[in-house]
Write a protein that holds these residues in place. Structure first.
Motif: not given
Length: 334
Positions: A123-147
């Motif tokens: 359960t712990f590592h599933k949560n770490v994975l989920k948060e890693g995916v969330n961080l990847q999504d947020r950084t990608r989206e902002l970098m795309l937005k900022q060019g």
């Protein structure tokens, strides 16, 4: 009903928790500093979230360690970051750095999930994975937005399905070389990017390191990263594929000490280990002989560099030992 969590930790569970704890204590130090220096208000909430996730992970793991009578690792603390230090990296680079850390987190948690068995650890590592995916999504989206997001290269869509018919597919030194496959392009692209991030980190760390031996080690690493960037970029451009841009301008001119040399050496060593893994995967995925042998020739160089880093850490008492098996022969002699 039997408590399924009342089971001894396996070696895989010990190692995954131990490594995650050390990495999260480092993440707290680094992101606390980033949060104090950030100027871009769109980047700030991503740093805050990353910092909160690391603190939460540390709290959960500390309780697990106490329950198992497992000595809590030392890791890194407030003593390893100097909050009064000047700004060292641009916000754009911080965003790219966090994206790279999310990739490493997803890889580590994914590997752990393939090995751990106890339900609370799963359960712990599933949560770490989920948060890693969330961080990847947020950084990608902002970098795309900022060019600032650099997409992997485009190639034409195949007209039809083909099968390899000649040994020429494997050639690379003599005669006509075939075009790069999409897999080979992807690995070359990734390894240019990861070396670029590593180069910028070592540039910044070298400017602010206190120990001269550490400083020289980092400058040597910067040269190695630059050499590898040029090798991989040249392979892409010779095949009419664009190489990713450089991020050299992401470091300020600050020379005030930011992180302890202990933290810097651990961070660089961890990224070297990840780089060796990337090269191994790229070599396995590159049938063209010249490319596969290029990776094979570079792995010993960075392995020796990693060993020199380990020796520096041991010399200064900075290397924390991971859990080890009992030495029964030694116990018998005692």
């Amino acid at each position: 009903m039997e408590d399924k969590t009342n089971i001894r930790l396996t070696a895989a569970e010990m190692s995954s928790l131990w490594a995650q704890f050390i990495n999260d204590t480092l993440a707290v130090c680094v992101n606390t500093y980033f949060l104090e220096k950030v100027e871009d208000e769109e980047v700030r909430p991503i740093i805050e979230s990353t910092l909160n996730v690391a603190k939460s992970n540390i709290s959960v793991m500390s309780e697990m360690f106490k329950k198992e009578n497992f000595p809590i690792p030392v890791g890194f603390s407030d003593e390893d970051v100097h909050h009064q230090a000047s700004r060292l990296f641009s916000d754009t680079f911080v965003l790219m750095y966090l994206r790279q850390m999310s990739i490493l987190a997803m890889a580590a948690s994914g590997a752990a999930l393939g090995l751990v068995t106890r339900s609370d650890i799963v359960t712990f590592h599933k949560n770490v994975l989920k948060e890693g995916v969330n961080l990847q999504d947020r950084t990608r989206e902002l970098m795309l937005k900022q060019g600032t997001y650099i997409r992997p290269p485009y190639i034409s869509i195949p007209d039809k399905v083909d099968f390899v018919e000649k040994q020429q597919f494997l050639a690379g030194f003599f005669g006509d070389k075939r075009a790069l496959t999409s897999v080979e392009i992807t690995h070359l692209f990734i390894n240019v990017q990861t070396n670029s991030i590593g180069k910028v980190l070592m540039m910044g760390f070298a400017q602010t390191a206190k120990n001269e031996e550490v400083k020289q080690f980092l400058l040597r690493g910067k040269k190695i990263a630059q050499k590898h960037i040029e090798l991989f970029s040249k392979t892409l451009t010779r095949n009419d594929i664009p190489a990713p841009m450089s991020w050299d301008s992401a470091v300020t001119d600050s020379t005030s000490n930011v992180f302890s040399d202990k933290l810097v050496m651990f961070h660089v060593s961890a990224m070297i280990a990840a780089g060796i893994g990337n090269y191994g995967m790229a070599m396995a995925a590159s049938p063209r002989r010249d490319i596969g042998l290029k990776y094979a020739s570079l792995i010993p160089e960075i392995s020796l560099y990693a060993e020199d880093g380990a020796n520096i850490m041991i010399k200064h008492g900075w290397m924390e030992e991971p859990p080890q098996a009992d030495d029964h022969e030694k116990l018998a002699k005692s």
